[in-house]
Every structure is written in C-alpha cells, then in structure tokens.
Design a protein around this motif. Sequence first.
Motif, PDB file in Angstrom:
ATOM      1  N   LEU A  88      20.148   6.909 -30.384  1.00 37.32           N
ATOM      2  CA  LEU A  88      20.502   5.466 -30.835  1.00 37.32           C
ATOM      3  C   LEU A  88      21.050   4.811 -29.435  1.00 37.32           C
ATOM      4  N   ALA A  89      21.926   5.449 -28.796  1.00 35.82           N
ATOM      5  CA  ALA A  89      22.528   4.814 -27.669  1.00 35.82           C
ATOM      6  C   ALA A  89      21.369   4.710 -26.514  1.00 35.82           C
ATOM      7  N   LYS A  90      20.765   5.504 -26.404  1.00 34.37           N
ATOM      8  CA  LYS A  90      19.804   5.479 -25.418  1.00 34.37           C
ATOM      9  C   LYS A  90      18.610   4.382 -25.797  1.00 34.37           C
ATOM     10  N   ARG A  91      18.372   4.193 -27.231  1.00 33.27           N
ATOM     11  CA  ARG A  91      17.625   3.023 -27.233  1.00 33.27           C
ATOM     12  C   ARG A  91      18.303   1.681 -26.977  1.00 33.27           C
ATOM     13  N   GLU A  92      19.498   1.734 -27.516  1.00 34.88           N
ATOM     14  CA  GLU A  92      20.158   0.391 -27.162  1.00 34.88           C
ATOM     15  C   GLU A  92      20.818   0.201 -25.857  1.00 34.88           C
ATOM     16  N   GLY A  93      20.878   1.000 -24.814  1.00 36.07           N
ATOM     17  CA  GLY A  93      21.554   1.159 -23.796  1.00 36.07           C
ATOM     18  C   GLY A  93      22.992   0.941 -24.005  1.00 36.07           C
ATOM     19  N   PRO A 127       1.287  16.664  -9.952  1.00 35.24           N
ATOM     20  CA  PRO A 127       1.772  15.602 -10.527  1.00 35.24           C
ATOM     21  C   PRO A 127       2.881  14.814  -9.469  1.00 35.24           C
ATOM     22  N   TYR A 128       2.968  13.626  -9.811  1.00 35.05           N
ATOM     23  CA  TYR A 128       3.930  12.913  -9.046  1.00 35.05           C
ATOM     24  C   TYR A 128       5.579  13.245  -9.345  1.00 35.05           C
ATOM     25  N   ALA A 129       6.155  12.939  -8.368  1.00 37.85           N
ATOM     26  CA  ALA A 129       7.702  13.446  -8.767  1.00 37.85           C
ATOM     27  C   ALA A 129       8.121  12.523  -9.821  1.00 37.85           C
ATOM     28  N   VAL A 130       7.724  11.236  -9.606  1.00 41.11           N
ATOM     29  CA  VAL A 130       8.225  10.357 -10.612  1.00 41.11           C
ATOM     30  C   VAL A 130       6.640   9.197 -10.688  1.00 41.11           C
ATOM     31  N   GLU A 131       6.645   8.900 -11.969  1.00 39.78           N
ATOM     32  CA  GLU A 131       5.511   8.171 -12.216  1.00 39.78           C
ATOM     33  C   GLU A 131       5.715   7.250 -13.668  1.00 39.78           C
ATOM     34  N   THR A 132       5.647   6.037 -13.524  1.00 38.88           N
ATOM     35  CA  THR A 132       5.794   5.153 -14.742  1.00 38.88           C
ATOM     36  C   THR A 132       4.414   4.439 -14.987  1.00 38.88           C
ATOM     37  N   ARG A 133       4.153   4.229 -16.314  1.00 41.33           N
ATOM     38  CA  ARG A 133       3.042   3.501 -16.492  1.00 41.33           C
ATOM     39  C   ARG A 133       3.497   2.617 -17.592  1.00 41.33           C
ATOM     40  N   ASP A 134       3.117   1.131 -17.040  1.00 40.09           N
ATOM     41  CA  ASP A 134       3.264   0.106 -17.822  1.00 40.09           C
ATOM     42  C   ASP A 134       4.726   0.134 -18.507  1.00 40.09           C
ATOM     43  N   LEU A 135       5.734   0.590 -17.725  1.00 35.99           N
ATOM     44  CA  LEU A 135       7.006   0.887 -18.151  1.00 35.99           C
ATOM     45  C   LEU A 135       7.730  -0.308 -18.475  1.00 35.99           C
ATOM     46  N   THR A 136       8.206  -0.532 -19.872  1.00 33.88           N
ATOM     47  CA  THR A 136       8.857  -2.006 -20.089  1.00 33.88           C
ATOM     48  C   THR A 136      10.120  -1.703 -20.753  1.00 33.88           C
ATOM     49  N   ARG A 137      11.167  -2.622 -20.709  1.00 35.65           N
ATOM     50  CA  ARG A 137      12.394  -2.149 -21.285  1.00 35.65           C
ATOM     51  C   ARG A 137      12.896  -3.784 -21.713  1.00 35.65           C
ATOM     52  N   LEU A 179      15.669   0.814 -14.189  1.00 33.66           N
ATOM     53  CA  LEU A 179      14.677   1.844 -14.006  1.00 33.66           C
ATOM     54  C   LEU A 179      15.246   3.152 -13.929  1.00 33.66           C
ATOM     55  N   ILE A 180      16.219   3.216 -12.986  1.00 30.70           N
ATOM     56  CA  ILE A 180      16.946   4.510 -12.797  1.00 30.70           C
ATOM     57  C   ILE A 180      17.419   5.227 -13.879  1.00 30.70           C
ATOM     58  N   LYS A 181      18.385   4.421 -14.872  1.00 35.93           N
ATOM     59  CA  LYS A 181      18.562   4.934 -15.984  1.00 35.93           C
ATOM     60  C   LYS A 181      17.514   5.319 -16.962  1.00 35.93           C
ATOM     61  N   ILE A 182      16.495   4.704 -16.973  1.00 33.03           N
ATOM     62  CA  ILE A 182      15.442   5.419 -17.900  1.00 33.03           C
ATOM     63  C   ILE A 182      14.750   6.747 -17.206  1.00 33.03           C
ATOM     64  N   LEU A 183      14.739   6.823 -15.973  1.00 32.01           N
ATOM     65  CA  LEU A 183      14.449   7.862 -15.297  1.00 32.01           C
ATOM     66  C   LEU A 183      15.319   9.162 -15.372  1.00 32.01           C
ATOM     67  N   ALA A 184      16.632   8.940 -15.412  1.00 36.75           N
ATOM     68  CA  ALA A 184      17.649   9.785 -15.377  1.00 36.75           C
ATOM     69  C   ALA A 184      17.759  10.170 -16.955  1.00 36.75           C
ATOM     70  N   THR A 185      16.880   9.743 -17.934  1.00 31.89           N
ATOM     71  CA  THR A 185      17.055  10.159 -19.228  1.00 31.89           C
ATOM     72  C   THR A 185      18.252   9.539 -19.877  1.00 31.89           C
ATOM     73  N   LEU A 186      18.849   8.392 -19.487  1.00 34.27           N
ATOM     74  CA  LEU A 186      19.830   7.748 -20.217  1.00 34.27           C
ATOM     75  C   LEU A 186      19.482   6.766 -20.985  1.00 34.27           C
ATOM     76  N   LEU A 187      18.297   6.186 -20.888  1.00 32.80           N
ATOM     77  CA  LEU A 187      17.938   5.159 -21.513  1.00 32.80           C
ATOM     78  C   LEU A 187      16.460   5.154 -21.993  1.00 32.80           C
ATOM     79  N   VAL A 221      10.006  11.396 -19.985  1.00 32.49           N
ATOM     80  CA  VAL A 221      11.571  11.256 -20.247  1.00 32.49           C
ATOM     81  C   VAL A 221      11.788  10.917 -21.646  1.00 32.49           C
ATOM     82  N   ALA A 222      10.853  10.437 -22.440  1.00 35.25           N
ATOM     83  CA  ALA A 222      11.449  10.183 -23.789  1.00 35.25           C
ATOM     84  C   ALA A 222      11.361  11.377 -24.623  1.00 35.25           C
ATOM     85  N   LYS A 223      10.279  12.228 -24.378  1.00 34.74           N
ATOM     86  CA  LYS A 223       9.996  13.489 -25.267  1.00 34.74           C
ATOM     87  C   LYS A 223      10.569  14.776 -24.842  1.00 34.74           C
ATOM     88  N   ASP A 224      10.787  15.049 -23.603  1.00 27.89           N
ATOM     89  CA  ASP A 224      10.916  16.287 -22.861  1.00 27.89           C
ATOM     90  C   ASP A 224      12.017  16.016 -21.779  1.00 27.89           C
TER      91      ASP A 224
END
Lengths: 310, 283, 338
Positions: A298-303, C2-12, C67-75, C89-92
């Motif tokens: 949840l927190a990851k989704r909402e930042g 594989p690339y070290a980092v790759e994003t595809r149409d990443l939207t937040r 972007l960094i937060k998403i790549l660091a699995t925080l977001l 990052v989302a699944k694994d």
Amino acid sequence: MKPATVRRTDLRYRIGLNLRAVVGRSYPRIVGANREPSWIFFEALLPLLGIAAYVFIYQSFGARSFAAAAGNTTAQAVISANTNALIASVVLGGTMVAFWLNVLWSMASQLYWEKEIGNLQLYMMAPMNRMALLGGMAVGGMVMTSMRAVSTLVAGILVFGVIFQVADPLTLLAVFFAALIALYGLGMMFASLYLLWGREAWNLSALMEEPIFFSSGFYFPVGGLFRVPGWGPIIAIIGSFVPATFGLDALRQLTLGSTAFGGQLWIFDVKTELYILVFMAVLFLILARYSLRYLETLAKREGKLTSRHQ
Amino acid sequence: MNTFWRTFKVAAWLGWEMDSNWTEPWLFMVYSVVKPVAGAFILVLMYTVFAFIGNRPDPAAFSYMYVGNSFFIFVGSVLFGTFQVIQSDREWYQTIRYVYISPISYYVYIVGRAVSKVGVAAFAVAITLAFGVAFLGVQIHLTVDAVPLFAASMLLGLAVLLAIGICLGGISFLTAKHTHGLAEGIPGLFYVFCGVLFPLSILPSWGQAIGKAIPLTYWFDITRRLLAPTLGVDSTLAGYSDLTIMALLVVSSVAFFGLSLLIFKTGEYFARKAGKIDMTTSY
Amino acid sequence: MPYAVETRDLTRIFAGKKKRRIRRKRATGEGEDHLGPVTALDQVSIQIRDGELFGMLGPNGAGKTTLIKILATLLLPTSGQAFVAGHDVAKDPFPIRQRINMVSGGETSGYGLLTARENVWMFSQFYGVPSKVSKGRIDELMHTFGLWDKRDAKVRMLSTGQRQKMNMIRGFVTDPDILFLDEPTLGLDVNAARVIRDYITNWVRSQKSKTVLLTTHYMAEADQMCDRIAIIDNGKILACDTPENLKRMIRTETTFRLEVDTIRDIASFSSMEGVKNFSHTDDISKNRTHLTFILEDEGPVAEILSTITSQGKKVHSLQKSEPTLEDVFISMVGRGFE
Ligand SMILES: Nc1ncnc2c1ncn2[C@@H]1O[C@H](COP(=O)(O)OP(=O)(O)OP(=O)(O)O)[C@@H](O)[C@H]1O
Ligand SMILES: [Mg+2]
C-alpha cells in the motif's frame, strides 16, 4: 575491493542474511540504551516508584484489616497470606508492564518513527525479510526492557519481602517466553497498522496504557474482574486479547500456587493458558507478517514510505 | 510583560491544537476521560479483589484512595504537559531550535504549552469524582464556607505542579529521550510519598520524612480534608491546622517557583554549552 | 545481455493530497500545495547498460527522485514497467534488493546514539555482509572519504557534510552492482565533492559491471562524470545521449554570453524572433547580469544589444562560445529557469 559478487539465493544464505539483520537492528537498542547512562535511572529505576505505590495500597489495606482482626490469629494469618499474594501479583504485573510499555512505545509506534527519521526507506530497500527487521527491534526491546523487569522483581523480593514459591520452573519459563513472544507479535502487528494511521498512533499507544492495565489485570488477579457482575466479564474477555492477561494469570498461579486467593480467582489452569499463549504467539506473528506485507504494498503504491526527506 | 503574555497565548493555543486536533472533538473528550477513569478502575478492582478474598470491606480507605487518585490526574498531566514540551519539540517535531532562537522566553512558552493540559485534566478529575460519587459510594461533602479555601488550595497546588514540571523540563534539556521513564517515574514518586492513595503512616519513617518535605503532600491533605472531611483515615498530618497547611503551600510554591527558574536556567546553560539543545537521541 | 536498468513507458502519478481537517504543526512545513494529481513520470523509457555511469539532469520536481525510488523498489509504477538487473521491480524485488543500494543527498539516516561506523555496519547487516568484511570495507572507505577521524563520533555529532560522507559509505559498503545516487554531492565542500566524484568514477571504471545512476544539479559534474545523460523535465525524457552528442545537438544553434549592468526587464527577450532560449544570473557584488542566449543564428544579436543599451545599460562583454551542457539544458528546459 572484490569484483562483482555472485548473488546467492539459497536457504542457508537467506537464514544468514536474516539473522544478521536481526542482530543489526537489535544492536542500536542494546548499546544505545547503555550508552546513555541516564537511561538506567529513568527507564529502570524511576518506574519502580509507580509499582511501589500499588504495593503500598495493599499493604495499607492489609494493615487496617489486620488491626481490625486483632485477637483472631487465624484470621490474621489469612490476611497476611492474602496480602502477600496480592503484593506478589502487583510485582509480577509490574514486570509485565515493562514489556507491555516497550511493546507499545518501541514496537508499535516504531515503524512510524523510523519513517519520520528517514530510516524506513533504507530498510525497505534492503534484501532482508521485513520480519527480521521487526524481530531485531523486538529482541533489542526485550533485552533493553529485561533490565527494568528484573529490577522490579528484585525490588519486590528484597524491598517488599514478597515470597514466591516456584514448583515448576520449566513451565514458568515456557509461559513467560510464550507470553513475551505473543506480546511482541502483537506489537509487530500494531507496527504496520500504526504506519497506516500515522500521527494518531501516538494517542493510540497512550490509550492502551491504563485501560489495558485495567482490563488485563496487571495489578490485581484478573479473575476479580471476571467476578464483577455485568460488565466485568465483558471487559475481561476483551482484555484477554492482550497476551499479558493469560500470561500473568498463569505466572501468578505458577509462583503463588494455585490455591492462593482460595483458588477462586484463576481463569483457566496453567496448561490451557500456555496453549492459548502459544496459539496467540503464532497467530500474531502470522498476522504481523501479512499486515506488514499489505502495508508495504500500500505504501509503495501511494508513495508513503518516505515522509519528511524526499 | 507584553511579550510574555503574547508568548503565553500563542503557546497555549499551540498546546491545545497539538493535544486536540488529531481527531474529532468528541473523540478527544472520550480519550481524555477514558485514560484517567481506567486508572481509577484499576484501584476499584484492587479494592474489590481485596474485599472479595475474605478481607474486611473498608469503604473509608477506598474513598481515601479514590479521592486522592482523582486529584492525582492533575499531577500526571501537568508534569507531563510541561517536561514533554522539550522532549517532543526536540525529538519529534524538531522545531526546538527555531522556537528557542526566537526572541521569547522559553520558560513562558513551556508554561503556556501546559495550560491546555490543565484544562483537560480538570475536566477528567470532575468526571472521575462524579462517577465515584454516583456509582461507587465515594463520600464527598464540600461545605459552602470551605469553597474559598478549596479554590485557593487548587491554585497553589497547580502552581507547585507547574514549577516542578519546569524543573523536570530543565533536566530533560540534558537527557536523552526518556519520556516514558519520566512520565511514569516522577509522578510515581509523588504517588508513593505524598499520601495520595494510602496514609503516610504506612511508609517507613524515612519515607514519611520525604513525604512531609514535598508540598504536594499538604495539597492532597487539604484537598481531602475540605472535600471529604468525614473519612478520618490519616493521622500523620492531623496536628496541622488548615491554615498552617495553606501557609506551607504558599511558602513552598514560592520556593519551587524560584527553584524551577534556577534549574531551568542551569539546564539550559549546560545544554547550550554541550550542544544538546537540539540533539536527537533515537535508538 | 539484459540492461542494468530498463524502463518501458514508465509512468507514475501521485494522487492529489486529500484535504485533511487535521492541521499538524509539522504538516504545514511539508507544503505540497498542489491538490490535484501529479504526473511525476510520464512514459519514461530508458536503458542503462551494464557498467555505465548514467546521469539524470532536470530541474526541481522533474521526477528524478521518483524514478530512483521506483528503481530502488520503494515505489510502485502507476503503469509501464521497470527492470533492474533484469528483474521486474513490481514483481520480483528480492534479487534486485540484493544488488542495489541508494544514497540520497541530505538524508538523515541512522540512529543518533550510534557511532558513524556502527551505523554503517548496522545497515550492512541488512544485506548479509559478514561483520568482518563489513568492518574492513568501512575502515577503508572512511580513510578514502576523509571520515576516519570521525569514525567513532556519534552520528548526532556529525556535520551535514560528514553525515553525507557516512551515507556514501553506507552505499558502497554492501558492494552493490547498481548504485542509485540522488544528488550525492549535496552539501559537500569542493574538495570532498571532488573526492567522492573521483571515487564513483573510479568505482565504475575499474570494475566490470558496476553501474551507477546519478542525479545532480551540477552540470559540470554530470558532464565530467557521466557516460550518458538523460535530460528530464515534467516527468518526460527530453533527450538521452553522451554529453558530447548532447552538446553537438545544439551545435547548429549559436550561444552568446553577455555581461551587462544589472538589468531587470528581461521579458522582452523571450518574444524576440530567433531567440530559442536564454538564461540570466545576477552578480550582485559587481552589480552586473550575465546573460546566455541560445540563438538560431546570429541575426538577433543586434536587436538584443540595442534593447539593452536602450535601457541605458552598458554591455561589458559579448562573446560567442562553444556550447556547454548547461546550454543544452537551457535550450531544452530553459523555461524552468526564467
Ligand atoms: N509522495 C509524493 N506525493 C505526492 N507528490 C509527490 C510525491 N513525491 C513526489 N511528488 C511530486 O512528484 C514530482 C516529481 O518529484 P521528484 O521528487 O521526483 O522531483 P526531483 O526531480 O527529484 O526534484 P528535485 O531536483 O527537487 O529533487 C514533484 O512535482 C513532486 O511534488
Ligand atoms: Mg529529488
């Protein structure tokens, strides 16, 4: 430095990783507490006074009763025995209070606090299991708190002359640790929920002090609450969800003998209570794991893993 | 004087906001009452259990304890309300450095912050007492001619409490985050030694001596004398007349005010010297 | 590979702040005044190769940290995908977390009662680094970063820059394969910043497959360090190439630098024909303004000069120059810098 390491994922590696994480997170609590010398005074010795007050209440009740029964030596002996058992109940409750407060203030509210000071995102980015993080906090908290618990117990025996009769030390230990794990399991569960509730969490912890002291029978055998007609059993049953309730009831039976208070104030026998505690411990740990996982997503989704420092 | 008054007002407003605005007003009221009432219930049950297992019922001792405990709510909240200001501003909000460097008296600021706590505590005390009288057979008889004396003693008692709270604040300038040890411990000191729950006579003689040295002892005694004159439980302070006790209260509140200024300034001085004004000490 | 980092149409997209009845004293400091949803990243597609030192340039609020937060699995992404070391990052996240670390400028991590060394050690335990290895690396890094004499100081006693050095050590101590650095030299003095820049560059260059994703506001830093740079604004990638190629992109344009008496009325420049973009900074001590113009050709120079002189201001110097990364930046996102 070595070239890029090959990353392992086998079970042995994972166990090692998580054990290290537990040690790592408990470390600041254990040394941190010792590093601040004022800690011993404030966290271990001062709180004894509050417990002493409850002890004196029973002493004063007992003394008045004793004086009123002048001339009747059998009645006086009963009063003395009862008073000792009640005071012992307070002392045991006082040791448990230490852990309960630690659970409230250093477990339940901790993740929220970590978020505020900016550590949470670093934890959530690391590969260790999140339960290892909570486990480390719990272990650190228990070690930190056992000092206060022990000083309460020692003061009870030395200063107030409480007499404990331990017939079955193994069961005693089992009950104690089952209760402790269940308590900290509950704290872990709260930790994730608090993350959700944010600032209100502080007030929630404050609200779980006196009312829980009351409903779980920290300072009196909780059986007394069960015997109050009407609302008593309801409050007591609600209070039983806090593992301290059964834990204290069993500990009191094990240290005072099940015949204390005429044997009228116990809820169940020790075995049953131990099973309940073990069940609670497992249940709370599992719930903690799932609520933490849910909250993390949840927190990851909402930042919301970071708050102050972007 | 003008600055003092302004600081006081702003701090009182801030304190009230911080205490109350985390939730709906009615929930806040419930919250403010539940804690102290539950605290009183612990005592009720302690007494119930004591009587249940075959001891003599003792309503006078119960009333003594209940009334003392109700007024003790003031002690807990006022002390906590004052010293917690420094700890929470420093560790939690981390605003202490900005407040501290602003051109106001930090001492007055703390007093102001505590005021809302006094108000809420008064409410909780009233509820607790009313509950005791209505449902638990607690005996209270406040006569009309005792009212002025009662009001004066309340005022003095609160002043002493504020002063003690500030002393603690001065100390917590120098210590780590011990909100809980302090929140439980210092009130615990008064809980034990000031004849709140049980007569002083139950304490060993050194304990009685400590009790007699703390002004709050006299405050609890006079309060109980005026509110519940028929109990006749305690004899330790029986030798003092009401007016002697009031005089003692006046003297001690002046003394404690001076002491609080001294300790506060000293704590502040050493904290600045050691660079501890805005430290954070989480672990 | 594989690339070290790759994003595809990443939207937040961040949902708008719920208007809370509760006004905390703290909350007022946070001051996110927008209430509607914010698109922090908008269809971002980038590829960072193994062993690359990749830079992100963009004005405040461009979406770099997001972007960094998403790549660091925080977001979690709102839509699109992001892969780090080949894992989603989302699944694994687990295998990703083993390989990454992150350091942000100005962060205040750790516990005030621990020493700098203990703090770093603690964090290394969350990555399963054996204590002995960890302590060895910490000592080595402390020497390198000039924090050795503060190794046993409590964290709460460290200065801002010292804290930042400690954070850098925390990032390197787990020997990650991919390191995310969010303004790593924030708050450091010139010397310390240089040491850290050199260390990062050397760390990437001297080892096989070590990758760094770095954000910064210092153009020279990006130009000097990065293999490739992405310019991001409003959540969109505007360009992504080597610093040389980026500069070449605006080679067809002409860059002029002017030093004039402090001038207030600059709005008229933007409407001039042939002015692609411009920036200005005031030098208060000398009472002058520095202007940089990106022009399609040399045509508008005369008009610019007459505009300035018509305000009674003196032109102290005028020079045509080779484009720098800064000029590229101005040419692309200059409007943010007006
Ligand atoms: N948790 C959040 N909730 C709502 N909006 C957010 C959140 N985090 C970031 N944003 C918004 O997303 C946008 C991008 O922010 P981000 O932090 O990624 O920018 P940045 O490029 O790192 O900027 P800077 O150079 O200032 O560090 C901003 O408009 C910001 O306000
Ligand atoms: Mg940023």
